[in-house]
Write a protein that holds these residues in place. Structure first.
Motif, short mmCIF file in Angstrom:
data_model
loop_
_atom_site.label_atom_id
_atom_site.label_comp_id
_atom_site.label_asym_id
_atom_site.label_seq_id
_atom_site.Cartn_x
_atom_site.Cartn_y
_atom_site.Cartn_z
N LEU A 11 -1.71 16.05 -39.01
CA LEU A 11 -0.96 15.09 -37.81
C LEU A 11 -1.80 15.70 -36.18
O LEU A 11 -1.89 14.44 -35.60
CB LEU A 11 0.71 15.06 -37.27
CG LEU A 11 0.99 14.00 -38.32
CD1 LEU A 11 2.31 14.64 -38.30
CD2 LEU A 11 0.67 13.03 -37.70
N ALA A 12 -2.33 17.21 -35.99
CA ALA A 12 -2.85 17.26 -35.36
C ALA A 12 -4.44 16.83 -35.22
O ALA A 12 -5.00 16.70 -33.79
CB ALA A 12 -2.40 18.76 -34.71
N LYS A 14 -5.45 14.49 -37.02
CA LYS A 14 -4.93 13.43 -36.44
C LYS A 14 -5.53 12.91 -34.96
O LYS A 14 -6.21 11.64 -34.19
CB LYS A 14 -4.30 12.29 -37.04
CG LYS A 14 -4.10 11.31 -36.60
CD LYS A 14 -3.22 10.30 -37.77
CE LYS A 14 -3.21 8.23 -37.76
NZ LYS A 14 -2.63 7.67 -38.71
N GLU A 15 -4.33 13.72 -34.67
CA GLU A 15 -4.56 13.54 -33.19
C GLU A 15 -6.00 13.40 -32.01
O GLU A 15 -5.86 12.64 -31.37
CB GLU A 15 -2.83 14.29 -32.27
CG GLU A 15 -3.05 14.21 -30.65
CD GLU A 15 -2.81 13.46 -30.48
OE1 GLU A 15 -1.80 12.41 -31.12
OE2 GLU A 15 -2.32 13.11 -28.94
N ARG B 187 3.43 13.54 -31.42
CA ARG B 187 2.57 12.76 -30.74
C ARG B 187 1.66 11.60 -31.72
O ARG B 187 1.81 10.25 -30.91
CB ARG B 187 1.62 13.26 -29.35
CG ARG B 187 0.73 12.80 -28.38
CD ARG B 187 0.51 13.07 -27.68
NE ARG B 187 -0.08 12.90 -26.22
CZ ARG B 187 -1.32 12.94 -25.87
NH1 ARG B 187 -2.35 13.27 -26.69
NH2 ARG B 187 -2.33 12.20 -25.11
N ALA B 188 1.44 12.52 -32.65
CA ALA B 188 0.50 11.45 -33.31
C ALA B 188 0.82 10.72 -34.02
O ALA B 188 0.75 9.54 -34.63
CB ALA B 188 -0.55 12.70 -34.50
N LEU B 189 2.48 11.44 -34.17
CA LEU B 189 2.97 10.50 -35.31
C LEU B 189 3.89 8.70 -34.52
O LEU B 189 3.59 8.06 -35.19
CB LEU B 189 4.79 10.93 -35.91
CG LEU B 189 5.14 10.50 -37.45
CD1 LEU B 189 4.15 11.55 -37.88
CD2 LEU B 189 6.36 11.90 -37.25
N GLU B 192 1.28 6.37 -36.26
CA GLU B 192 1.26 6.59 -37.10
C GLU B 192 2.24 6.16 -37.92
O GLU B 192 2.35 4.94 -38.97
CB GLU B 192 0.70 7.71 -37.88
CG GLU B 192 0.88 8.10 -39.32
CD GLU B 192 0.66 9.38 -39.83
OE1 GLU B 192 -0.63 9.39 -39.76
OE2 GLU B 192 1.17 9.65 -40.43
#
Lengths: 240, 352
Positions: A11-12, A14-15, B187-189, B192
């Protein structure tokens, strides 16, 4: 720039890639989640910039840099880590705290782009490593340095390693002298003898020495004796 | 001793004075009655003496109060050598003057009273001095003990405060990395999987509330602690994804058992930080709670060791911290051990 993201959290990564998507001039070369796969990927893709997390499953970001064959630009990304960043000297490159804001990322990227343009102006690029910036990552104990090539005054063999002198400091690098020589700009650096490489810009004066050799006196007052064969080459290089 | 002593304990001090000099008065009366008949005038003399001594000792107290703090034992002893005889002489002079004055008014009372001589005056003075000395010794001894006790209390209070600050600092250090990683992951989630992001924020809120409340409580029910741990694990799953697997095996009858807040959380956090985070393919974390006998139960957190253990070695602060919290809650009835090997097991034994 070719950018590679190294972080153990998907996720990091992806961020970060989401944030980078807004910078059309940069491309993401690849992503990795640990030191081993990152090393392979760096050698394959030759990225110019690493967005590098400090904590990785099989080592730290510093371990990774130490094992890289060349040192790309690095921006460290970390959630909260003062200790690791404290290890850096004034020559530290940028780091970003997660969650990363677009403004901070843009500023950090710009800084590197500016740095690169300046490099091209002042130094002749090394032909065989077109992508690599002119610096090397050195870790000695707890202290880490990004040493710019043009700050290196000389390199000397010490056991199986070499000691690099820069800005009135020195640090041990676990590489061979031949490895270092191959990476330094041959226009500026000169192999004075079997043990030493010197930066021609740091020479104070040169005197004749016994057996057609030369005694090279550096600006920091160290004296280096060049063998006859190397002396001949130096004379040729210094002639106009 | 500070001024507060007088303000805080006037009653206690007053009672002690009345008791001490009252006993002296009583002793005098009993003594003289044994020898001869006690006249009303003699009784008055004794009462006057006790009263004078009470006043003098109060004066002495003021002096001790003032100087005892900065003087050594030797210095005080030297000063007592002149102070006590002088006070005794003064007391007797005043007493004799009073007697003389009363006798001038009512000479009849002189019957049965021995005439004053230098010898008797000195004898009385010595007697008085001994009483004042006794009083002084008791008083100084008491204030010295009190001072020591207060210093000790202050010392312990400082120590406790220091440790509290230390713990708070460590806790903030330990959790900040996790906290910001979680925020980053959520934050990324958001882009998604919005639903999962909402759940992540809720977990984070539960955990933060737990952290804030934990400071105030000595123990919490295991049920509550496990809620935090589940929230914590859910957030760590965002970070580690399939690298982090976990299983719970909890004896339901233990859900109301008491544990120090964040004990299980600390052990789970350690298992991840020093074990699973250090494995490229992650691993399985097992959490077990089972009854040992009627009075004890056991909590185990098991994880595979890191691939490069040196890299993920802790400084033992988390464990020491957990041990301390256990000791605060259960004294010596609880233990916590770490079993190292290919799998690492943190094992706590707690009273039911």
């Amino acid at each position: 720039m070719n950018i590679m993201i190294i972080d153990d959290s998907r996720l990091a990564r992806k961020e970060l890639s989401g944030l980078l998507a807004e910078h059309a001039q940069h491309t993401i070369a690849g992503e990795a989640g640990d030191v081993q796969s990152a090393l392979t990927l760096i050698n394959d893709l030759q990225p110019e910039l690493l967005l590098l997390d400090i904590h990785l499953p099989d080592g730290t970001g510093f371990d990774l840099l130490e094992q890289c064959d060349y040192t790309p630009h690095v921006i460290f990304t970390t959630a909260y880590e003062q200790h690791a960043l404290r290890a850096f000297e004034v020559n530290a490159l940028d780091y970003l705290l997660k969650p990363v804001t677009q403004e901070r990322l843009s500023a950090a990227l710009e800084k590197i782009v500016r740095f690169d343009t300046r490099q091209i102006d002042t130094a002749v690029p090394v032909p065989q490593q077109k992508n690599s910036p002119e610096h090397v990552f050195i870790r000695e104990g707890e202290r880490c340095h990004f040493v710019k090539f043009h700050d290196i005054s000389r390199v000397i063999v010490e056991g199986n390693y070499v000691r690099i002198f820069f800005q009135s400091q020195s640090a041990l690098l676990p590489r061979s002298l031949n490895y270092v020589e191959a990476r330094l700009n041959p226009n500026t650096f000169f192999r004075a003898n079997r043990q030493e490489i010197i930066n021609l810009n740091f020479i104070d004066r040169i005197e004749p020495w016994i057996g057609d050799g030369l005694m090279i006196r550096m600006q920091d007052a160290t004296e280096i004796i060049s063998s006859r064969r190397q002396a001949r080459e130096l004379k040729q290089r210094m002639e106009f | 001793m500070n001024q507060g002593f007088f303000i805080q304990h006037p009653r206690q001090y007053l009672l002690a004075q009345v008791f001490f000099w009252g006993s002296y008065l009583l002793m005098n009366i009993v003594f003289v009655s044994a020898w001869s008949n006690l006249s009303g005038f003699a009784l008055g003399i004794f009462a006057g003496l006790s009263l004078l001594l009470g006043i003098t000792s109060h004066g002495l107290r003021a002096l001790y109060h003032r100087y005892h703090q900065n003087c050594s034992f030797l210095q005080i002893s030297v000063h007592l050598l002149w102070l006590l005889p002088l006070s005794a002489l003064l007391v007797q002079l005043v007493l004799h003057a009073l007697i003389y004055g009363v006798l001038q008014i009512a000479p009849a009372q002189a019957a049965g009273i021995q005439p004053v001589s230098v010898g008797s005056f000195i004898g009385y003075s010595i007697n008085t001095m001994i009483m004042l000395m006794l009083w002084s010794i008791l008083y100084l001894l008491r204030s010295e003990l009190k001072k020591r006790r207060e210093t000790e209390i202050a010392h312990w209070r400082d120590q406790a405060r220091l440790r509290e600050i230390e713990l708070q600092f460590l806790r903030s250090q330990i959790n900040s990395h996790f906290l910001f990683n979680s925020l980053n992951n959520v934050r990324a989630l958001i882009l998604e999987d919005p639903l999962a992001a909402r759940q992540g924020l809720a977990d984070l809120a539960t955990l933060l509330r737990g952290l804030l409340q934990a400071e105030a409580k000595l123990t919490v029910p295991l049920r509550e602690e496990l809620d935090w741990v589940r929230g914590y694990l859910a957030l760590e799953t965002l970070q580690f994804e399939q690298r982090l697997q976990y299983e719970f095996s909890i004896d339901d009858s233990l859900l109301d058992a008491q544990v120090p807040p964040l004990l299980v959380q600390t052990l789970v956090e350690n298992a991840i930080k020093h074990g699973i985070a250090g494995r490229r393919n992650g691993g399985l974390l097992s959490l077990r709670a089972q009854r040992l006998n009627n009075s004890e139960w056991q909590l185990e957190v098991e994880n595979p060791a890191a691939e490069l253990p040196a890299l993920h070695q802790g400084n033992g602060i988390g464990l020491a911290n957990a041990r301390e919290r256990l000791a605060m809650a259960f004294g010596t009835h609880a233990t916590l051990d770490l079993q190292l090997g290919a799998t690492v097991i943190a094992r706590a034994c707690l009273p039911c």
